[in-house]
Design an enzyme around this catalytic site. Structure first.
Site, PDB file in Angstrom:
ATOM      1  N   GLU A 242      21.936 -43.057  23.504  1.00 32.41           N
ATOM      2  CA  GLU A 242      22.737 -43.166  24.723  1.00 32.41           C
ATOM      3  C   GLU A 242      21.842 -43.273  25.960  1.00 32.41           C
ATOM      4  O   GLU A 242      22.205 -42.878  27.065  1.00 32.41           O
ATOM      5  CB  GLU A 242      23.731 -41.991  24.808  1.00 32.41           C
ATOM      6  CG  GLU A 242      24.825 -42.134  23.750  1.00 32.41           C
ATOM      7  CD  GLU A 242      25.847 -41.000  23.760  1.00 32.41           C
ATOM      8  OE1 GLU A 242      25.850 -40.201  24.710  1.00 32.41           O
ATOM      9  OE2 GLU A 242      26.636 -40.917  22.812  1.00 32.41           O
TER      10      GLU A 242
ATOM     11  N   PHE B 221      33.929 -31.591  24.785  1.00 33.43           N
ATOM     12  CA  PHE B 221      32.504 -31.246  24.784  1.00 33.43           C
ATOM     13  C   PHE B 221      32.277 -29.817  25.285  1.00 33.43           C
ATOM     14  O   PHE B 221      31.441 -29.088  24.763  1.00 33.43           O
ATOM     15  CB  PHE B 221      31.706 -32.233  25.645  1.00 33.43           C
ATOM     16  CG  PHE B 221      31.551 -33.573  24.985  1.00 33.43           C
ATOM     17  CD1 PHE B 221      31.594 -33.691  23.595  1.00 33.43           C
ATOM     18  CD2 PHE B 221      31.329 -34.717  25.742  1.00 33.43           C
ATOM     19  CE1 PHE B 221      31.441 -34.925  22.986  1.00 33.43           C
ATOM     20  CE2 PHE B 221      31.174 -35.947  25.136  1.00 33.43           C
ATOM     21  CZ  PHE B 221      31.231 -36.052  23.765  1.00 33.43           C
TER      22      PHE B 221
ATOM     23  N   GLU C 236      22.010 -33.345  29.367  1.00 35.27           N
ATOM     24  CA  GLU C 236      22.573 -33.482  28.016  1.00 35.27           C
ATOM     25  C   GLU C 236      23.017 -34.934  27.838  1.00 35.27           C
ATOM     26  O   GLU C 236      24.185 -35.253  27.881  1.00 35.27           O
ATOM     27  CB  GLU C 236      23.717 -32.500  27.753  1.00 35.27           C
ATOM     28  CG  GLU C 236      24.782 -32.405  28.826  1.00 35.27           C
ATOM     29  CD  GLU C 236      25.993 -31.580  28.347  1.00 35.27           C
ATOM     30  OE1 GLU C 236      26.207 -31.447  27.132  1.00 35.27           O
ATOM     31  OE2 GLU C 236      26.725 -31.074  29.208  1.00 35.27           O
TER      32      GLU C 236
ATOM     33  N   ASP D  76      24.881 -41.520  41.554  1.00 37.34           N
ATOM     34  CA  ASP D  76      24.203 -41.947  40.329  1.00 37.34           C
ATOM     35  C   ASP D  76      22.739 -41.525  40.420  1.00 37.34           C
ATOM     36  O   ASP D  76      22.077 -41.791  41.428  1.00 37.34           O
ATOM     37  CB  ASP D  76      24.294 -43.474  40.206  1.00 37.34           C
ATOM     38  CG  ASP D  76      23.829 -43.964  38.841  1.00 37.34           C
ATOM     39  OD1 ASP D  76      22.850 -43.410  38.307  1.00 37.34           O
ATOM     40  OD2 ASP D  76      24.462 -44.886  38.313  1.00 37.34           O
ATOM     41  N   MET D  77      22.234 -40.844  39.401  1.00 34.45           N
ATOM     42  CA  MET D  77      20.859 -40.317  39.510  1.00 34.45           C
ATOM     43  C   MET D  77      19.840 -41.427  39.719  1.00 34.45           C
ATOM     44  O   MET D  77      18.757 -41.208  40.235  1.00 34.45           O
ATOM     45  CB  MET D  77      20.510 -39.477  38.281  1.00 34.45           C
ATOM     46  CG  MET D  77      20.321 -40.274  37.015  1.00 34.45           C
ATOM     47  SD  MET D  77      19.895 -39.224  35.629  1.00 34.45           S
ATOM     48  CE  MET D  77      21.447 -39.047  34.789  1.00 34.45           C
TER      49      MET D  77
ATOM     50  N   GLU E 118      25.945 -35.730  39.603  1.00 33.62           N
ATOM     51  CA  GLU E 118      26.952 -36.323  38.718  1.00 33.62           C
ATOM     52  C   GLU E 118      27.478 -37.602  39.343  1.00 33.62           C
ATOM     53  O   GLU E 118      27.829 -37.631  40.508  1.00 33.62           O
ATOM     54  CB  GLU E 118      28.093 -35.317  38.489  1.00 33.62           C
ATOM     55  CG  GLU E 118      29.276 -35.864  37.691  1.00 33.62           C
ATOM     56  CD  GLU E 118      28.888 -36.464  36.361  1.00 33.62           C
ATOM     57  OE1 GLU E 118      28.123 -35.829  35.603  1.00 33.62           O
ATOM     58  OE2 GLU E 118      29.324 -37.607  36.066  1.00 33.62           O
TER      59      GLU E 118
ATOM     60  N   TYR F 189      35.543 -34.521  28.314  1.00 32.60           N
ATOM     61  CA  TYR F 189      34.827 -33.372  28.878  1.00 32.60           C
ATOM     62  C   TYR F 189      35.336 -32.088  28.239  1.00 32.60           C
ATOM     63  O   TYR F 189      34.572 -31.219  27.830  1.00 32.60           O
ATOM     64  CB  TYR F 189      35.047 -33.296  30.393  1.00 32.60           C
ATOM     65  CG  TYR F 189      34.256 -34.313  31.187  1.00 32.60           C
ATOM     66  CD1 TYR F 189      32.864 -34.269  31.191  1.00 32.60           C
ATOM     67  CD2 TYR F 189      34.888 -35.274  31.953  1.00 32.60           C
ATOM     68  CE1 TYR F 189      32.129 -35.190  31.938  1.00 32.60           C
ATOM     69  CE2 TYR F 189      34.166 -36.197  32.701  1.00 32.60           C
ATOM     70  CZ  TYR F 189      32.785 -36.149  32.685  1.00 32.60           C
ATOM     71  OH  TYR F 189      32.071 -37.052  33.420  1.00 32.60           O
TER      72      TYR F 189
ATOM     73  N   LYS G  92      26.411 -25.051  21.613  1.00 32.94           N
ATOM     74  CA  LYS G  92      25.488 -25.940  22.310  1.00 32.94           C
ATOM     75  C   LYS G  92      25.023 -25.317  23.626  1.00 32.94           C
ATOM     76  O   LYS G  92      23.823 -25.255  23.911  1.00 32.94           O
ATOM     77  CB  LYS G  92      26.176 -27.287  22.574  1.00 32.94           C
ATOM     78  CG  LYS G  92      25.305 -28.262  23.322  1.00 32.94           C
ATOM     79  CD  LYS G  92      25.909 -29.656  23.379  1.00 32.94           C
ATOM     80  CE  LYS G  92      26.816 -29.793  24.571  1.00 32.94           C
ATOM     81  NZ  LYS G  92      27.318 -31.184  24.729  1.00 32.94           N
ATOM     82  N   TYR G  93      25.979 -24.827  24.424  1.00 33.07           N
ATOM     83  CA  TYR G  93      25.597 -24.334  25.742  1.00 33.07           C
ATOM     84  C   TYR G  93      24.844 -23.002  25.670  1.00 33.07           C
ATOM     85  O   TYR G  93      24.023 -22.703  26.530  1.00 33.07           O
ATOM     86  CB  TYR G  93      26.817 -24.266  26.669  1.00 33.07           C
ATOM     87  CG  TYR G  93      27.332 -25.663  26.948  1.00 33.07           C
ATOM     88  CD1 TYR G  93      26.540 -26.567  27.651  1.00 33.07           C
ATOM     89  CD2 TYR G  93      28.548 -26.092  26.454  1.00 33.07           C
ATOM     90  CE1 TYR G  93      26.962 -27.867  27.870  1.00 33.07           C
ATOM     91  CE2 TYR G  93      28.986 -27.392  26.659  1.00 33.07           C
ATOM     92  CZ  TYR G  93      28.193 -28.282  27.371  1.00 33.07           C
ATOM     93  OH  TYR G  93      28.602 -29.561  27.577  1.00 33.07           O
TER      94      TYR G  93
END
Lengths: 645, 645
Positions: B459, B341, B450, B434-435, B406, B338, B347-348
């Site tokens: 992924e 990233f 992302e 978990d979504m 998350e 984390y 990126k953000y």
């Protein structure tokens, strides 16, 4: 009912003849009619040709069965497996630009093959790839092959190739619409990694490609040849027949265990009441299978084949069966092996001719009664060369003294009793000893040996004879006096698969002795290594290196090389030779099968591209081995480096 | 002494510069002069160039030593191994038609390499193959490589290629005398099966082949570039210098850890008393290495290179290092991951721009204070997208309500403290779940995620977002709204060898995440699969099939494809994109390295022949995988059938 009996007991699959049928819901009736009609099996469509997965309403599909031709119960399991080859729907096109058709195709293909597996069919006939690209078809089939039981999948490929060479030389042509159907098959099987359950059913069209192009298929796993009724000509009496070339091709199919399948509608109007001698049919109220006259013609071709010669019958069981070469220097041969070799009368009569010629050259007629020639047989075994030499002496009325040197004590036992039995004691001295350790009491005029392997020098004849040369007079004669090995590139799918099944490097770097049958010989043989005896030992070594360039005839089309067939030819003495090189082979000799040098990765050769090959014979302090590689069209790996395999 | 220090700490081999020397019996003096002269190592002839095995008298040879340059004791072991590269006699010609020369060559090659091994040299420089055929040379070297310690063998290859395209299109040209030295190297290494101790030393000539042809070498194991003094130009002050193209090439060599070696006689007459600032040399009584001005120029090029940018320094250790892709769906990421990233500010800020644009499109300025937009972050991690979205809301003065979903409970801990710390409690709802299992209390206007891998969909972003789409309003926006994967064929010897060292199929059928550095990119990228969100789920599946045709520029010459580099480009929202596809890559972003799809057997492509590639994205009930294959110039095996690897 089989096509007939071939003299000599050909028990191969090619006795059975099939018929391609249309979709029929009533499978028992379909089968019964065709079997009664004389055929041995049917190629039957398994699924209603109107079915498309995307047209099935999602809601109703769960309660409906797939539209297969009958349930699994309509035939007995043995009927299904012995008499039915499943025909996969021919509308299937996995490389279509139309995505719906592509997806329907994938679903239907999987459903139909799953059904055929459920029925335990021996094989399914897969539709011909529609375009020039078959990647998605191959990808789906490869997925299926990974989880398939024992069923064979026959990919239907038309036997066709345009003879336009200019096309073939254009590197762009691969992607653009080539017209050599072999290319399609080759891509397919490379994508499926030579899967052993993937084979070919050839559609025979009325016009045939060139002979060398057709010959490629005999190295491929062709299981069936489908002849359409359109391809038949009509004979003077109105009956179907095939052209001379088609006849020869059909006979070649029989000879390679390829089954014939008749396809299409009858197009010959057989005159009613014509002289028909088939009692069975008349007995059944005159009903005749509409394709019976085609079947009869195929049976006629089968029955009129030449009977298998005795030698071929003897060797039938060895066809395409890989054996490791003998190592007589390391191991003692068994009685059975001697027995087999001694039966090869042709071989020994050639030796007899060579010895006779040498005796006459060495001793003039005037001196015939006064001079005794000393002859040594090195590696006498159980005596066949001793006998041949004595017969040569008798025939030429020359006086002969023989030393028979043999290292195998078991063979020496037989040799002693032979000498006693034949009363040769005066003329033959037996030396039970390894020739490498023997001290000869005198020098020889003639040295006779049979140490040749299938590839000439592969059983260490050069090293043995170099050693034995010390027994030979300065002007002495060695029989054989020289020998040369030969190779030619071949397609040999079956051998490649047998080697691959070992899953190791060792087996791909071994040379095998094998009765080559299902191979395509792609170019004439070329000489590799030559050894001559006696030789000036101070100047030469037995290491050899040869670079060879093969030009595959351009009308062959592209080809895939699985390895090299190896042969030898030996000059025994002057014009007397002995060998297995195909163009000069000694007839009716069975002591040697060819040798096969495999390639770890088959090499794809396009027309007009030379195939460049390198062979080395390497000698270390304790061993002799071959290394080989290909450098054109592209470089292969080096094979058997340092003799590791 | 190294060429200099590069800012950012380039610790690669290319700091060291060598010099090729003539045969000298006095090795200590030879070494001392050159090291004092400023070079780091010498390429020194090991054997008297007049020696030929066949000229040695057999009788005296036993009492005489081979004519090597000094005994092993004249230098210390560390001097031998750090400062000397052995130069194998250049008269050696293993593919000569002259058999004596061929045999002499084989003996001498073995003797010299055995000697170099005995001295524990790090490397030997092997003479350039003399003709167009190198089969016997490769065979001998391959035998040697099988029993070699850790020494590297550098095959000396001139960097040359004629630009005559018509030649290259002629299939006959391979055997007849091609003039692309890369072909020679390629045959050599295929024959030696990509042996990891066999590498290249390039001879840089004064004229260079085309850029795409030279670029091929950066995918090969080039260890040294030998620049002859003849290849230097003369600058206005009489000093040696290189042409612009040669300068760029030299810099590229430095960048690829390739060492420079100066060779030949000095050909520039440096004016005496010219302004020289090198104090060391003046101190030593004015003695200067005759090649010092060439060395100085190379050091100047080294020192004037741009410093490595921070990102490159960060990624330096990852160059050409194969990693398995992340599987965030199966595993929880670690804090370290984390951390890394989240550092990717570029990126953000792209995400922030995309959200800002979406907010403005969704809510007009008039409604800005009355309408609250619902935004869901699926896979919120430790909160970077939450922060970016809130900043976007602030920037555009829109009201925002965020659900941060998350599944990793460890990340949720951080998320909670972040929300508290920043005082976001009013606006952010954390959903620890978990979504796939979540039931959202309301539908979202904007869905931010992302989930992209290096290859876009690898992924499982498509599967996750299809699932999350049920939280999204009919007219809602997904950020990213679409993404496309890209591939290009590459030469990547180092990666191929790393994969091969595992000696199994599995590693050849795996896609790797890797910072590509020592690769040759042979053609422009092409798009593979595109996914769009939201999507009409009833109509589409996430299975994909793409056929691609790459035309490698014809001035490249032939090439060898070891696999495919994969990238992605994502449209976050409208014109705001994010990606690593080289021609459009977002600068200074480090979250993704490219992906690499290997080929089990490298594919050799001749000029003018298209490379045809097929990629499938397959979906089973429990997994998603890729399959791939090549069908032109010839068919490869299917890779990763049924996702087996």
């Amino acid at each position: 009912m089989p096509l007939g009996e071939r003299y000599g007991g050909d028990k191969s699959e090619s006795r059975y003849c099939g018929v391609e049928t249309d979709f029929d819901d009533d499978m028992p009736n379909l089968l019964s009619l065709n079997i009664h009609g004389g055929f041995d099996f049917v190629i039957a469509t398994l699924m209603d040709p109107n079915y498309r997965p995307s047209l099935v309403d999602d809601d109703t599909s769960r309660s409906h069965a797939l539209p297969f031709a009958g349930s699994d119960l309509v035939l007995s399991p043995s009927q299904w497996s012995s008499h039915v080859v499943g025909k996969i729907s021919s509308w299937i096109d996995l490389d279509s630009e139309d995505e719906t058709l592509r997806k329907d195709s994938e679903i239907a293909l999987k459903q139909e093959i799953a059904w055929a597996s459920h029925l335990s069919l021996q094989a399914c006939l897969l539709p011909t790839p529609k375009g020039t690209c078959c990647a998605n078809y191959a990808k789906c089939l490869n997925q299926i092959l990974q989880n398939l039981g024992s069923m064979q999948l026959w990919l239907r490929i038309p036997l066709e190739k345009s003879e336009d060479d200019t096309d073939a030389r254009n590197p762009d042509f691969m992607g653009e619409g080539h017209n050599d159907s072999w290319e399609l098959w080759n891509s397919f099987r490379l994508l499926c990694e030579h899967h052993s359950q993937l084979s070919v059913a050839l559609d025979i069209l009325s016009s045939l490609p060139s002979a060398s192009s057709v010959a490629r298929w005999f190295g491929e796993p062709v299981r069936a040849a489908i002849i359409n009724t359109n391809s038949f000509l009509t004979n003077a009496r109105g009956y179907p027949c095939l052209s001379k070339r088609q006849q020869r091709l059909t006979t070649a199919f029989f000879d390679h265990s390829i089954q014939i399948v008749i396809s299409g509608q009858p197009v010959h109007n057989i005159p009613l009441g014509a002289s028909e001698s088939n009692v069975d049919n008349n007995a059944e109220g005159g009903w005749r299978h509409p394709l019976k006259s085609y079947l009869d013609y195929v049976a006629f071709l089968y029955q009129k084949m030449d009977p298998l010669p005795e030698q071929e019958r003897f060797e039938f069981g060895y066809r395409d069966y890989l054996q490791s070469p003998l190592q007589p220097l390391m191991d003692n041969l068994e009685a059975q092996t001697y027995e087999t070799f001694e039966k090869d009368t042709v071989k020994y009569s050639q030796y007899q001719r060579a010895v006779a010629k040498a005796l006459v050259d060495r001793v003039s007629d005037e001196n015939a009664s006064s001079v005794t020639t000393v002859l040594m047989v090195v590696g006498a075994g159980r005596g066949p060369l001793v006998r041949a030499s004595l017969q040569a002496a008798e025939e030429t009325e020359r006086k002969l003294k023989i030393y028979a040197v043999e290292k195998n004590p078991n063979a020496v036992v037989t040799l002693h009793s032979l000498v006693k039995l034949e009363g040769w004691e005066e003329r033959v001295t037996i030396v039970s000893c390894d020739m490498r350790n023997w001290n000869a009491p005198e020098k020889a005029d003639i040295l006779v040996s049979e140490l040749l392997g299938s590839f000439g020098d592969n059983e260490l004849s050069p090293e043995c004879l170099d050693g034995a040369q010390r027994f030979l007079k300065e002007d002495g004669i060695s029989i054989p006096s020289s020998y040369t090995s030969f190779i030619q590139p071949v397609t040999a799918c079956k051998l490649y698969n047998d080697i691959k099944s070992h899953k190791d490097l060792l087996h791909f770097e071994t040379a095998y002795v094998v009765k080559l049958h299902r191979v395509a010989r792609l170019a004439h043989t070329q000489p590799v290594f030559t050894f001559t005896h006696p030789e000036d030992l101070s100047k030469t070594s037995n290491q050899r290196y040869k670079k060879l360039r093969f030009d595959i005839p351009s009308d062959t089309g592209s080809s895939l090389i699985h390895g090299f067939a190896g042969y030898f030819d030996a000059t025994l003495y002057k014009y007397v030779h002995l060998g297995i090189e195909p163009s000069t082979a000694t007839p009716n000799m069975f002591s040697w099968f060819p040798i096969f040098f495999p390639l770890r990765m088959p090499v794809y050769v396009q027309p007009g591209t030379p195939l460049e090959v390198h062979f080395w014979r390497c000698c270390g302090s304790t061993k002799v081995w071959y290394e080989w590689c290909v450098t054109s069209p592209s470089a292969s790996a080096m094979h058997n480096t340092n003799g590791r395999s």
